[in-house]
Design a protein around this motif. Structure first.
Motif, mmCIF file in Angstrom:
data_model
loop_
_atom_site.group_PDB
_atom_site.id
_atom_site.type_symbol
_atom_site.label_atom_id
_atom_site.label_comp_id
_atom_site.label_asym_id
_atom_site.label_seq_id
_atom_site.Cartn_x
_atom_site.Cartn_y
_atom_site.Cartn_z
ATOM 1 N N GLN A 5 0.839 -1.188 0.000
ATOM 2 C CA GLN A 5 0.000 0.000 0.000
ATOM 3 C C GLN A 5 0.880 1.246 0.000
ATOM 4 O O GLN A 5 1.855 1.334 0.726
ATOM 5 C CB GLN A 5 -0.907 0.006 1.233
ATOM 6 N N GLY A 55 0.128 5.192 0.424
ATOM 7 C CA GLY A 55 -0.923 6.154 0.727
ATOM 8 C C GLY A 55 -2.267 5.459 0.795
ATOM 9 O O GLY A 55 -2.459 4.511 1.542
ATOM 10 N N SER A 56 -3.205 5.896 -0.029
ATOM 11 C CA SER A 56 -4.535 5.283 -0.049
ATOM 12 C C SER A 56 -4.660 4.223 -1.135
ATOM 13 O O SER A 56 -5.703 3.586 -1.261
ATOM 14 C CB SER A 56 -5.597 6.362 -0.263
ATOM 15 N N ARG A 57 -3.608 3.992 -1.905
ATOM 16 C CA ARG A 57 -3.654 3.007 -2.995
ATOM 17 C C ARG A 57 -3.111 1.660 -2.540
ATOM 18 O O ARG A 57 -2.088 1.577 -1.883
ATOM 19 C CB ARG A 57 -2.839 3.500 -4.184
ATOM 20 N N ASN A 58 -3.828 0.612 -2.896
ATOM 21 C CA ASN A 58 -3.437 -0.748 -2.574
ATOM 22 C C ASN A 58 -3.151 -1.486 -3.881
ATOM 23 O O ASN A 58 -4.000 -1.511 -4.772
ATOM 24 C CB ASN A 58 -4.540 -1.451 -1.774
#
Length: 74
Positions: free
Chosen positions: A29, A31-34
């Motif tokens: 991950q 930040g907010s991206r997986n």
């Protein structure tokens, strides 16, 4: 589909590289991206398939086997 030995080796090499990439981390991950990588079991199946194809092409086997059976009444 028919392919030559060089193509089969390229595919095997690509799948081996994919296996190494997945082994360093299946998902991560930022930040907010997986981000999730490919399925390891599918990669292993493809490696086995291409390894067999390379072996078959190197040894000149067609992959088909003929067996003769003679029925007997005992």
């Amino acid at each position: 589909m028919a392919w030559d030995l060089e193509t089969a080796r390229k595919h095997l090499d690509a799948w081996m590289e994919a296996n190494l990439a997945v082994s360093t981390g299946q998902s991560y991950q930022i930040g907010s991206r997986n981000i999730t990588r490919a399925n390891l079991s599918e990669i292993q199946k493809q490696i086995l398939f291409w390894r067999r194809e390379v072996d078959r092409l190197e040894n000149g086997r067609s992959g088909m086997r003929v067996v003769r059976v003679v029925p007997r009444d005992v």
